[in-house]
Motif scaffolding. Structure first.
Motif, PDB file in Angstrom:
ATOM      1  N   PRO A 326       0.955  -1.306  -0.067  1.00 44.58           N
ATOM      2  CA  PRO A 326       0.244   0.282   0.091  1.00 44.58           C
ATOM      3  C   PRO A 326       1.285   1.030   0.219  1.00 44.58           C
ATOM      4  O   PRO A 326       1.213   1.660   0.698  1.00 44.58           O
ATOM      5  CB  PRO A 326      -1.000   0.328   1.359  1.00 44.58           C
ATOM      6  N   HIS A 327       0.704   1.775  -0.866  1.00 44.30           N
ATOM      7  CA  HIS A 327       1.302   3.545  -0.663  1.00 44.30           C
ATOM      8  C   HIS A 327       0.299   4.731  -0.426  1.00 44.30           C
ATOM      9  O   HIS A 327       1.341   5.706  -0.804  1.00 44.30           O
ATOM     10  CB  HIS A 327       1.388   3.384  -1.833  1.00 44.30           C
ATOM     11  N   ASP A 328      -1.274   4.532   0.226  1.00 40.92           N
ATOM     12  CA  ASP A 328      -1.521   5.973   0.059  1.00 40.92           C
ATOM     13  C   ASP A 328      -2.700   5.376   0.707  1.00 40.92           C
ATOM     14  O   ASP A 328      -2.920   4.204   1.001  1.00 40.92           O
ATOM     15  CB  ASP A 328      -2.333   6.484  -1.474  1.00 40.92           C
ATOM     16  N   LYS A 329      -3.434   6.009   1.236  1.00 44.44           N
ATOM     17  CA  LYS A 329      -4.816   5.725   2.402  1.00 44.44           C
ATOM     18  C   LYS A 329      -5.536   4.750   1.522  1.00 44.44           C
ATOM     19  O   LYS A 329      -6.346   4.070   2.033  1.00 44.44           O
ATOM     20  CB  LYS A 329      -5.522   6.772   2.566  1.00 44.44           C
ATOM     21  N   ALA A 330      -6.254   4.858  -0.008  1.00 40.94           N
ATOM     22  CA  ALA A 330      -7.050   4.121  -0.414  1.00 40.94           C
ATOM     23  C   ALA A 330      -6.514   2.166  -0.196  1.00 40.94           C
ATOM     24  O   ALA A 330      -7.329   1.651  -0.350  1.00 40.94           O
ATOM     25  CB  ALA A 330      -7.632   4.688  -1.754  1.00 40.94           C
ATOM     26  N   THR A 331      -5.703   2.738  -0.768  1.00 40.42           N
ATOM     27  CA  THR A 331      -4.854   1.121  -0.746  1.00 40.42           C
ATOM     28  C   THR A 331      -4.455   0.618   0.625  1.00 40.42           C
ATOM     29  O   THR A 331      -4.830  -0.512   0.732  1.00 40.42           O
ATOM     30  CB  THR A 331      -3.227   0.775  -1.684  1.00 40.42           C
ATOM     31  N   ARG A 332      -3.497   1.686   1.299  1.00 40.03           N
ATOM     32  CA  ARG A 332      -4.245   0.851   3.047  1.00 40.03           C
ATOM     33  C   ARG A 332      -5.194   0.501   3.464  1.00 40.03           C
ATOM     34  O   ARG A 332      -5.424  -0.884   4.051  1.00 40.03           O
ATOM     35  CB  ARG A 332      -3.065   2.609   3.558  1.00 40.03           C
ATOM     36  N   ALA A 333      -5.987   0.938   3.610  1.00 35.92           N
ATOM     37  CA  ALA A 333      -7.808   0.481   3.891  1.00 35.92           C
ATOM     38  C   ALA A 333      -7.587  -0.769   3.164  1.00 35.92           C
ATOM     39  O   ALA A 333      -8.235  -1.113   3.415  1.00 35.92           O
ATOM     40  CB  ALA A 333      -8.648   1.982   3.098  1.00 35.92           C
ATOM     41  N   LEU A 334      -7.610  -0.807   1.433  1.00 38.27           N
ATOM     42  CA  LEU A 334      -8.071  -2.050   0.786  1.00 38.27           C
ATOM     43  C   LEU A 334      -7.083  -3.076   1.822  1.00 38.27           C
ATOM     44  O   LEU A 334      -7.387  -4.523   0.965  1.00 38.27           O
ATOM     45  CB  LEU A 334      -7.733  -1.800  -0.566  1.00 38.27           C
ATOM     46  N   ALA A 335      -5.712  -2.987   1.796  1.00 38.97           N
ATOM     47  CA  ALA A 335      -4.866  -4.033   2.125  1.00 38.97           C
ATOM     48  C   ALA A 335      -5.168  -4.262   3.120  1.00 38.97           C
ATOM     49  O   ALA A 335      -5.191  -5.570   3.647  1.00 38.97           O
ATOM     50  CB  ALA A 335      -3.651  -3.280   2.158  1.00 38.97           C
ATOM     51  N   ALA A 336      -5.280  -3.167   4.343  1.00 36.00           N
ATOM     52  CA  ALA A 336      -6.225  -4.279   5.692  1.00 36.00           C
ATOM     53  C   ALA A 336      -7.729  -4.409   5.996  1.00 36.00           C
ATOM     54  O   ALA A 336      -7.921  -5.614   6.836  1.00 36.00           O
ATOM     55  CB  ALA A 336      -6.442  -2.941   6.359  1.00 36.00           C
ATOM     56  N   GLU A 337      -7.909  -4.495   4.582  1.00 42.11           N
ATOM     57  CA  GLU A 337      -9.087  -4.890   4.018  1.00 42.11           C
ATOM     58  C   GLU A 337      -9.192  -6.726   3.834  1.00 42.11           C
ATOM     59  O   GLU A 337      -9.893  -7.097   4.642  1.00 42.11           O
ATOM     60  CB  GLU A 337     -10.602  -4.586   3.584  1.00 42.11           C
ATOM     61  N   ARG A 338      -8.143  -6.782   3.055  1.00 43.03           N
ATOM     62  CA  ARG A 338      -7.834  -8.021   3.014  1.00 43.03           C
ATOM     63  C   ARG A 338      -6.993  -9.037   3.885  1.00 43.03           C
ATOM     64  O   ARG A 338      -7.427  -9.771   3.988  1.00 43.03           O
ATOM     65  CB  ARG A 338      -7.174  -8.373   1.503  1.00 43.03           C
ATOM     66  N   ILE A 339      -6.044  -8.410   4.396  1.00 44.80           N
ATOM     67  CA  ILE A 339      -5.222  -9.085   5.837  1.00 44.80           C
ATOM     68  C   ILE A 339      -6.545  -9.501   6.720  1.00 44.80           C
ATOM     69  O   ILE A 339      -5.922 -10.201   7.295  1.00 44.80           O
ATOM     70  CB  ILE A 339      -4.216  -7.858   5.965  1.00 44.80           C
ATOM     71  N   GLU A 340      -7.482  -8.030   7.042  1.00 47.96           N
ATOM     72  CA  GLU A 340      -8.173  -8.617   7.851  1.00 47.96           C
ATOM     73  C   GLU A 340      -9.182  -9.953   7.051  1.00 47.96           C
ATOM     74  O   GLU A 340      -9.371 -11.338   8.377  1.00 47.96           O
ATOM     75  CB  GLU A 340      -9.453  -7.884   7.980  1.00 47.96           C
ATOM     76  N   ALA A 341      -9.662 -10.145   6.624  1.00 47.58           N
ATOM     77  CA  ALA A 341     -10.183 -11.032   6.190  1.00 47.58           C
ATOM     78  C   ALA A 341      -9.458 -12.900   5.779  1.00 47.58           C
ATOM     79  O   ALA A 341      -9.846 -13.847   6.812  1.00 47.58           O
ATOM     80  CB  ALA A 341     -10.646 -11.343   4.135  1.00 47.58           C
ATOM     81  N   VAL A 342      -7.822 -12.406   5.553  1.00 48.63           N
ATOM     82  CA  VAL A 342      -7.380 -14.121   6.222  1.00 48.63           C
ATOM     83  C   VAL A 342      -7.648 -14.377   7.395  1.00 48.63           C
ATOM     84  O   VAL A 342      -7.225 -15.129   7.473  1.00 48.63           O
ATOM     85  CB  VAL A 342      -5.426 -13.523   5.243  1.00 48.63           C
ATOM     86  N   TYR A 343      -6.733 -13.254   8.312  1.00 50.88           N
ATOM     87  CA  TYR A 343      -5.833 -13.414   9.320  1.00 50.88           C
ATOM     88  C   TYR A 343      -6.859 -13.383  10.446  1.00 50.88           C
ATOM     89  O   TYR A 343      -6.863 -13.865  11.038  1.00 50.88           O
ATOM     90  CB  TYR A 343      -5.121 -12.863   9.571  1.00 50.88           C
TER      91      TYR A 343
END
Length: 382
Positions: A326-343
């Motif tokens: 992730p490199h900005d606010k939008a990509t950080r939010a998307l990455a956090a969502e996918r990380i949450e879904a996996v773990y």
């Protein structure tokens, strides 16, 4: 995937789930009727980069898929007559085209190769593979009298599955020994199971379907003499053994073996030793898998030769998802969502047993490259 074929000819490997969606992996191809023609083009065009490659026959059918840390070196090795395996010589004799796809890292090439073999099932990848390369699970299931068996697929009829382990004659023997030790049936499914507590209209003892009841290695659920609670109790004991919760069977076998040797019953001691050896082997293999599943949950960042960094979300020793850094606010939010879904359990993939091969790739990768673990992010640091 209609874009992969044109007039029945293979054109491309197809999309991948082993890289971020935005990743672009161009495919290159050389053709030649003779190995010498392929050799010349590969020397000029094949890059010294990681990736996957495929071989096409005269009908443009994909016959083999492989991976390489250095594509040029690997592909040229097929064209050297001295020192190459006989299989490589037979494959290159059938090849009329070679294509390759450059990937940002060697780890990505491992995952991509597995993805392509599953998708295309090239004949030189899936035929004649030695048994040691196949993976299987030890399963407990098949009501009403569950027992242990080996299976590559986990179905709804299976109560529990353990592994994966390599499918081998030793694994087959271990399952047979476990069924004997816990007195579980191993007969075919058509064999009718009768429990006295089922409330039959005409209850009675039926003849056993095999000799295992007589020699004490089966409770005989086909005879109507074993109650269902007693049988299920033994099935739970077998499950606890495979889960590593109760390994007292090994202690008991070892004690009996020593007692037999002390009383000079050497044949019995040898038989007990063989049983103890194979069950100890199985317990050790399953313990390794459990350890990997418990410890290998992290984010594995890899920076490719092109400078791009990819996060591989590894959970339970499986690569479950792949995302861009992730490199900005939008990509950080998307990455956090996918990380949450996996773990945090929402992905549902942790309970799936469809990724045994990819699990072994992760385990073998970090066993071969132990220093890579230091690069991984713990979940609480993300």
């Amino acid at each position: 995937m209609p874009q992969l074929f044109q007039d029945g000819k293979f054109l491309d490997f197809g999309p991948t789930a082993t890289l971020p969606v935005s990743a672009v992996c161009p495919v290159s191809r050389v053709e030649g009727k003779r190995p010498a023609e392929l050799r010349t083009q590969l020397r000029l065009l094949a890059p010294k980069k990681p990736g996957v490659y495929g071989m096409l026959d005269r009908d443009d059918q994909l016959i083999y898929v492989g991976k390489a840390k250095n594509l040029r070196t690997r592909l040229q090795s097929y064209l050297r007559k001295k020192g190459r395996p006989a299989k490589a010589g037979r494959m290159i004799a059938q090849a009329r085209s070679i294509l390759w796809e450059v990937l940002p890292s060697e780890f990505a090439s491992f995952l991509r190769e597995l993805e392509l073999i599953r998708r295309w099932r090239p004949r030189w990848n899936v035929q004649g593979q030695p048994l040691r390369r196949r993976l299987t699970f030890i399963c407990l299931g098949r009501a009403p009298a569950p027992y242990l068996f080996l299976s590559r697929k986990i179905t709804s009829r299976i109560q529990a599955a353990f592994g994966p382990i390599t499918a081998s004659t030793k694994a087959v023997e271990a399952v047979r020994r476990l069924n004997d030790w816990f007195q579980l049936r191993d007969c075919p499914q058509p064999q009718e199971m009768i429990f006295p507590d089922q409330g039959e209209l005409f209850p009675g003892v039926r003849p056993a379907g095999c000799l295992r009841l007589e020699i004490g290695t089966c409770l005989g659920p086909c005879t109507g003499t074993c109650t269902q609670p007693n049988y299920q109790r033994q099935a739970r004991r077998a499950r606890d053994f495979l889960a590593g919760k109760d390994l007292s069977a090994l202690d008991q076998l070892h004690a009996e073996m020593q007692a037999a040797a002390a009383s000079e019953q050497y044949e019995r001691a040898a038989a007990l030793r063989d049983r103890w050896t194979v069950l100890s082997w199985l317990a050790d293999r399953l313990a390794r898998v459990r350890t990997a599943q418990q410890e290998m949950s992290f984010i594995y960042p890899i920076t490719g030769f092109d400078g791009s960094t990819t996060w591989y979300l590894v959970h339970g020793a499986r690569t479950v998802d792949v995302i861009e850094v992730p490199h900005d606010k939008a990509t950080r939010a998307l990455a956090a969502e996918r990380i949450e879904a996996v773990y945090r359990g929402r992905s549902g993939l942790l309970d799936s047993y469809e990724h045994a091969d990819s699990m072994m790739i992760v385990m073998q990768w970090f066993r071969k490259h132990p220093g890579e673990r230091a690069k991984c992010f713990a979940l609480d640091s993300v």
